[in-house]
Design a protein around this motif. Structure first.
Motif, PDB file in Angstrom:
ATOM      1  N   VAL A  45      13.443 -41.744  26.804  1.00 54.34           N
ATOM      2  CA  VAL A  45      13.639 -43.187  26.837  1.00 54.34           C
ATOM      3  C   VAL A  45      13.975 -43.519  28.283  1.00 54.34           C
ATOM      4  O   VAL A  45      14.930 -42.980  28.838  1.00 54.34           O
ATOM      5  CB  VAL A  45      14.772 -43.625  25.889  1.00 54.34           C
ATOM      6  N   VAL A  46      13.204 -44.384  28.910  1.00 54.39           N
ATOM      7  CA  VAL A  46      13.317 -44.627  30.352  1.00 54.39           C
ATOM      8  C   VAL A  46      14.606 -45.353  30.724  1.00 54.39           C
ATOM      9  O   VAL A  46      15.310 -44.948  31.642  1.00 54.39           O
ATOM     10  CB  VAL A  46      12.088 -45.399  30.878  1.00 54.39           C
ATOM     11  N   ASP A  47      14.952 -46.415  30.026  1.00 56.31           N
ATOM     12  CA  ASP A  47      16.141 -47.201  30.355  1.00 56.31           C
ATOM     13  C   ASP A  47      17.406 -46.436  29.937  1.00 56.31           C
ATOM     14  O   ASP A  47      17.535 -46.046  28.770  1.00 56.31           O
ATOM     15  CB  ASP A  47      16.088 -48.547  29.637  1.00 56.31           C
ATOM     16  N   PRO A  48      18.346 -46.204  30.863  1.00 53.46           N
ATOM     17  CA  PRO A  48      19.542 -45.420  30.539  1.00 53.46           C
ATOM     18  C   PRO A  48      20.377 -46.002  29.391  1.00 53.46           C
ATOM     19  O   PRO A  48      20.882 -45.251  28.545  1.00 53.46           O
ATOM     20  CB  PRO A  48      20.347 -45.419  31.838  1.00 53.46           C
ATOM     21  N   HIS A  49      20.539 -47.317  29.346  1.00 50.88           N
ATOM     22  CA  HIS A  49      21.327 -47.920  28.266  1.00 50.88           C
ATOM     23  C   HIS A  49      20.617 -47.780  26.921  1.00 50.88           C
ATOM     24  O   HIS A  49      21.252 -47.462  25.908  1.00 50.88           O
ATOM     25  CB  HIS A  49      21.637 -49.396  28.568  1.00 50.88           C
ATOM     26  N   GLU A  50      19.306 -47.997  26.920  1.00 53.49           N
ATOM     27  CA  GLU A  50      18.539 -47.820  25.686  1.00 53.49           C
ATOM     28  C   GLU A  50      18.590 -46.365  25.222  1.00 53.49           C
ATOM     29  O   GLU A  50      18.649 -46.089  24.027  1.00 53.49           O
ATOM     30  CB  GLU A  50      17.094 -48.273  25.885  1.00 53.49           C
ATOM     31  N   GLN A  51      18.573 -45.429  26.191  1.00 48.61           N
ATOM     32  CA  GLN A  51      18.679 -44.005  25.849  1.00 48.61           C
ATOM     33  C   GLN A  51      20.007 -43.722  25.166  1.00 48.61           C
ATOM     34  O   GLN A  51      20.074 -43.062  24.141  1.00 48.61           O
ATOM     35  CB  GLN A  51      18.554 -43.152  27.116  1.00 48.61           C
ATOM     36  N   TRP A  52      21.089 -44.245  25.740  1.00 40.94           N
ATOM     37  CA  TRP A  52      22.423 -44.055  25.162  1.00 40.94           C
ATOM     38  C   TRP A  52      22.491 -44.643  23.755  1.00 40.94           C
ATOM     39  O   TRP A  52      23.004 -44.009  22.836  1.00 40.94           O
ATOM     40  CB  TRP A  52      23.489 -44.680  26.075  1.00 40.94           C
TER      41      TRP A  52
END
Length: 147
Positions: A122-129
């Protein structure tokens, strides 16, 4: 004195100096070393009476983060058992997953790929979290927000 004797004497003196300076007082497996007092971080002792175990993987960054976590818990009044330096990612995670440890630092990418079995990041760090947090809830693992 001959040159060889001078060199030997200097080398011996340096060895003694290094040995004297290197005695930091810590031993392998020692408990958390700093004398953090309950209430010295945050307000009061919100964790008073809690018995918490911290863990980490076996490399420097993870050990340091685990030690910091333990010191913060201790400063908040908890009794802390140090189980940092567990060999391998899987071992440290299993300690948390099984309840043998209460907390550790982990990377969302490692959780997403290694533990949760995904092949696409998942590219976006917040979306990954968020994705890791939601999926790992089913494993009984809570991901705290990284500020």
């Amino acid at each position: 004195m001959r040159l060889a004797q001078v060199r030997t004497a200097v080398a011996g003196a340096l060895l003694l100096a290094v040995a004297g300076l290197s005695g930091c007082g810590l031993t392998s497996g020692s408990p958390l070393a700093d004398s953090v007092q309950p209430g010295s971080i945050g307000k009061g002792r919100p964790l008073e009476g809690a018995q918490l175990t911290v863990t980490s993987k076996e490399f420097t960054e993870q050990i340091i983060l685990g030690q910091i976590m333990g010191l913060v818990f201790k400063a908040a009044g908890a009794e802390v058992l140090d189980r940092t330096n567990i060999q391998g990612s899987i071992g440290a995670r299993e300690a948390v997953k099984s309840g043998a440890a209460d907390g550790m630092y982990e990377y969302t990418g490692t959780a997403w790929i290694t533990y949760l079995g995904h092949t696409r990041r998942v590219v976006d760090p917040h979306e990954q979290w968020e994705a890791v947090r939601e999926e790992d809830r089913r494993n009984g693992i809570t991901w705290l927000h990284a500020a």
